[in-house]
Motif scaffolding. Structure first.
Motif, short mmCIF file in Angstrom:
data_model
loop_
_atom_site.label_atom_id
_atom_site.label_comp_id
_atom_site.label_asym_id
_atom_site.label_seq_id
_atom_site.Cartn_x
_atom_site.Cartn_y
_atom_site.Cartn_z
N ASN B 406 0.84 -1.20 0.00
CA ASN B 406 0.00 0.00 0.00
C ASN B 406 0.88 1.25 0.00
N ALA B 407 1.93 1.22 0.82
CA ALA B 407 2.85 2.37 0.87
C ALA B 407 3.51 2.55 -0.49
N SER B 408 3.92 1.41 -1.08
CA SER B 408 4.60 1.46 -2.37
C SER B 408 3.67 2.03 -3.45
N LYS B 409 2.38 1.61 -3.40
CA LYS B 409 1.41 2.13 -4.38
C LYS B 409 1.30 3.64 -4.26
N THR B 410 1.18 4.14 -3.01
CA THR B 410 0.99 5.59 -2.84
C THR B 410 2.25 6.35 -3.24
N LEU B 411 3.40 5.68 -3.24
CA LEU B 411 4.64 6.34 -3.66
C LEU B 411 4.82 6.25 -5.18
N GLY B 412 3.82 5.71 -5.85
CA GLY B 412 3.82 5.73 -7.32
C GLY B 412 4.51 4.55 -7.99
N SER B 413 4.80 3.46 -7.23
CA SER B 413 5.49 2.32 -7.86
C SER B 413 4.52 1.48 -8.68
N SER B 414 5.01 0.93 -9.77
CA SER B 414 4.19 0.01 -10.56
C SER B 414 4.16 -1.34 -9.84
#
Lengths: 330, 502
Positions: B406-414
């Motif tokens: 979830n954190a990675s998604k919000t940081l814009g990671s694919s």
């Protein structure tokens, strides 16, 4: 007073390090005794030794005039007339509350007493439920009733309130105290929380690195600690030199400096309006002020000595100001 | 398979239902129950002793007790090929004292008993590992409280420890039941006519694919029945508890008191590993000249090839399925993954039959010829062992990666970047363990390979089976030993990891 538990010269080592070192004390009938100490002080070991879950290296334990441990005797845990309540309550998850309560060997023979305990602890409506289906406070009371239902002469409690959040803790603490006092139960409670010890117990034993540091009433231990360790264990305090208040009768020798010192709680430092009182005084420059809602914690410095005062009406005080504090001694 | 087996005609089916179907059913049930009984006895007692006592050598026994996992049931059966001979004097006595029929009955009973014993001597580690983990996770508080409430150590074991470990033990015996249903080598050797035995006999002996398929469907119903019973038993355990934070305190025993734990731990190790292993070694020594003749290194490289390709592809597929299920939180992906992982509970022979129908259909409809290819063999292996890799990898994603994704998604990671940079490094050890588990299972696999192997393609397992089938049991020790050595190292590694995690 008749003694229920007598511990003399009890020692236990793990890997040649003393967990308990020549400990002696007594618990009288109907007394709630708290054992307080920082972690590693040996308090949980003491409970296990009394319950028979560990074997001591030396010493003697007598329960209701019957030796349960000495050089030649070791009574198995299941044969000892004491029950234990652990901090996680250890309710058997595969049994309902009712089955848990009647699990004790003597419980089925004490049905009317168990019924009274259940209503006293107010858990009648939880009997058919499983432990995970009831609240933390209810779990605590079930664990207590389960132990009491076995009708022990001595109840051992290992950090019984540490699993509860602060809002629940106060409520459960008063319920616990009321149940235990109504039953005139003899209880040995291990806790790291000085507040629990102060509010619940009739007598407090302070342990430090396996050694007995002080035994007294909680009030006396709070007010007249016999060492810096005990003073600090029981809340915020200032360790001030005896020479500042020669009238004090309760000093102790500080290990680090070898000087005679007195424990002065922050609320004992006051700012007097008149200057003529006979109270001992200390002058200090204010270095910090914290508003905690109902009073002000004032940090001040006098030469190398930093101390903290709790002042009720401190709104006019300013950092950098030099103030004279009076020390209220009992 | 169900449709094919019902819609096709079989001339032998009536004969089978009249003569052997009941025998197959009763034998299968008897063997499964017998094996469960002995695995419970070996697995639970050794797990309890290792978890709760400190006796001389308890740390060594902790991993010695796992070693029988390296010995497949058919190798255990060959190692004890002459075990029935030990009872010959007794059988002769029964014949002369009671009569011929009594001797036959005793002999039959002995066959069941010994087959169950031999199989459980190498299958008990499934129960041992799960029971040990469950005992240790209980901590000591339950036991201490129960004792302070006046119950003896023995009563506490039966009233508290065992009921709390029931879900873990049931999971263990379910695995054992699956392995027993799946076994072909051991039952063939001892002549216990189970369903798997029947499938091979009907298809390879009578050339009747339809009847074999019908038997496979019944075997599958048996398997689903066991899964259903497991689910019901576990559902009855209406309790839940968190693993204890305090460690399980072992009781130190020495002198005469250490004899009991030593005996409890030694019996399964001696019978499940020492005797088969050293017998194999001594037989291999006698038949060392045979090594070149059976081209054992070719067999080993074939087995290695299959095991490596299968474990790598199963792990890759599990990563893909597990990650997409957790990352996209799709119910459809989750459900299809659950269905895909049912393969492990399906006996190898049933999967092989299913695969044959599938290639038959592909051949008829699209003119694609896959039967007798390595591709088909790999496909069937992956179906069979997907769950072995998928379950730890999925729970690895669940434990470690959900919030981080979830954190990675919000940081814009694919999704790919999250997988590569975050998830894979975090569950690296789980992936290695999952791969090794598949490797061990694939190295030992027999029935599926027997049915689907390409012409002239032999693995260590099939060579072991063929040799012993030709009464060359002594010579079969050479490929057997290779299997044991190939699986020992991953098993020791996996067992040490369980210890570290604890």
């Amino acid at each position: 007073m008749n003694s229920i538990l007598s511990v003399s010269n009890l020692s236990k080592t793990y890997n040649n390090i003393y967990a308990l070192n020549s400990l002696s004390f007594e618990c009288n009938k109907g007394e709630i005794v708290s054992v307080v100490g920082s972690s590693g002080s040996g308090k949980s070991t003491l409970l296990k030794l009394i319950a028979g879950l560990e074997i001591p290296d030396n010493g003697k334990i007598v329960l209701k005039d019957k030796p349960i441990n000495d050089e030649s005797i070791f009574v198995k845990p299941e044969k000892r007339d004491c029950d234990i309540v652990f901090q996680d309550f250890s309710l058997f998850p595969n049994m309902t509350v009712d089955e848990n309560i009647y699990f004790g060997k003597n419980a089925p023979n004490n049905k009317s007493m168990v019924g009274n305990l259940v209503s006293l602890a107010n858990i009648s409506d939880t009997l058919s439920r499983y432990p995970h289906q009831i609240s933390g406070g209810q779990q605590q009371r079930v664990a207590l009733v389960r132990a009491l239902a076995n009708n022990p002469s001595l109840l051992l409690m290992d950090e019984p309130l540490s699993h509860l959040d602060s809002a629940l803790k106060e409520k459960v603490r008063s319920e616990l105290l009321s149940i235990l006092k109504k039953l005139d139960m003899t209880v040995l409670i291990v806790t790291h929380d000085a507040e629990d010890a102060l509010t619940i117990s009739d007598k407090t034993i302070v342990l430090n690195q396996g050694r007995l540091e002080q035994v007294d009433t909680p009030r006396n231990i709070y007010k007249y600690p016999k060492s810096e360790y005990v003073a600090r264990l029981f809340g915020k305090t200032n360790i001030l030199p005896l020479k500042l208040m020669p009238g004090s009768k309760h000093s102790f020798k500080q290990k680090s400096s070898d000087n005679k010192m007195v424990s002065v709680r922050p609320h004992q430092l006051i700012i007097e309006s008149g200057t003529n009182s006979s109270l001992p005084k200390i002058k200090g420059q204010i270095t910090n002020i914290f508003n905690n809602g109902h009073s002000y914690n004032v940090e001040a410095k006098c030469e190398d000595l930093v101390f903290m005062a709790e002042i009720k009406n401190g709104s006019d005080l300013k950092i950098g100001e030099t103030v004279t504090f009076s020390i209220e001694l009992d | 398979m169900v449709i094919f087996s019902i819609s096709s005609f079989s001339s032998n089916w009536d004969h089978i239902t009249e003569t052997v179907l009941v025998t197959y059913s009763m034998n299968t049930v008897a063997l499964v129950l017998g094996t469960i009984f002995f695995t419970l006895l070996f697995g639970v007692s050794s797990a309890w002793v290792v978890a709760s006592y400190k006796f001389p050598g308890y740390k060594i026994f902790k991993w010695l007790l796992v070693l029988p996992l390296s010995i497949p049931t058919y190798i255990a059966a060959y190692a004890y090929f002459d075990i029935l001979d030990v009872f010959n004097p007794f059988l002769i006595w029964v014949r002369s004292a009671i009569g011929f029929e009594a001797m036959q009955l005793t002999n039959n009973l002995l066959v069941y008993l010994l087959t169950a014993l031999v199989m459980s001597s190498v299958l008990y580690p499934y129960v041992y590992l799960l029971a040990r983990a469950s005992f240790e996770s209980q901590g000591s508080h339950f036991i201490n409280v129960a004792r302070s409430l006046g119950h003896s150590g023995r009563a506490v074991f039966w009233k508290i420890v065992l009921p709390l470990s029931r879900p873990a033990i049931v999971a263990g015996i379910t695995l054992v039941a699956m392995e027993t249903l799946s076994d072909y080598g051991a039952v063939k050797h001892f002549g216990v006519q189970t369903f798997t035995y029947g499938i091979f006999r009907t298809w390879l002996g009578m050339g009747d694919l339809t009847s074999a398929l019908r038997l496979a469907v019944i075997l599958m119903i048996f398997t689903l029945g066991i899964l259903f019973i497991e689910k019901r038993i576990r559902a009855q355990s209406r309790f839940s508890y968190k693993s204890a934070t305090s460690s399980f305190e072992k009781i130190k025993v020495g002198g005469k008191k250490s004899i009991f734990p030593l005996v409890v731990c030694s019996i399964p190790v001696v019978f499940g590993f020492m005797i088969p292993f050293f017998r194999m070694i001594s037989w291999a020594w006698f038949s060392k000249n045979y090594i070149a003749e059976i081209s054992v290194f070719q067999l080993a490289s074939n087995t290695l090839l299959v095991a490596i390709i299968v474990s790598v592809s199963t792990v890759l597929l599990s990563i893909l399925l597990g990650f997409s299920s957790k990352y996209f939180k799709s119910k459809i992906i989750y459900t299809s993954n659950r269905l895909a992982s049912l393969g492990y509970s399906t006996p190898g022979a049933v999967i092989a039959m299913g695969a044959l129908i599938l290639v038959g259909y592909l051949s008829d409809t699209f003119n694609i010829l896959l039967s007798g290819t390595l591709f088909l063999l790999f496909f069937a292996y992956i179906v069979r062992f997907l769950a072995v890799a998928y379950q730890p990898i999925e729970s690895g994603f669940e434990k470690n990666c959900e919030d981080l994704n979830n954190a990675s998604k919000t940081l814009g990671s694919s999704p790919m970047r999250s997988l590569y940079k975050l998830n894979l490094p975090l569950i690296k050890n789980t992936i290695i363990a999952a791969g090794l588990l598949v490797f061990v299972d694939a190295t030992k696999e027999l029935p599926l390979t027997l049915i689907l192997r390409p012409f002239n393609f032999e693995t260590l397992a099939t060579a072991t089976f063929d040799l012993s089938n030709q009464a060359q049991i002594i010579e079969s020790s050479i490929p057997s030993l290779f299997i044991i050595f190939m699986t020992l190292i991953p098993i020791i590694y996996l067992n040490s990891r369980i210890g570290e995690e604890r």
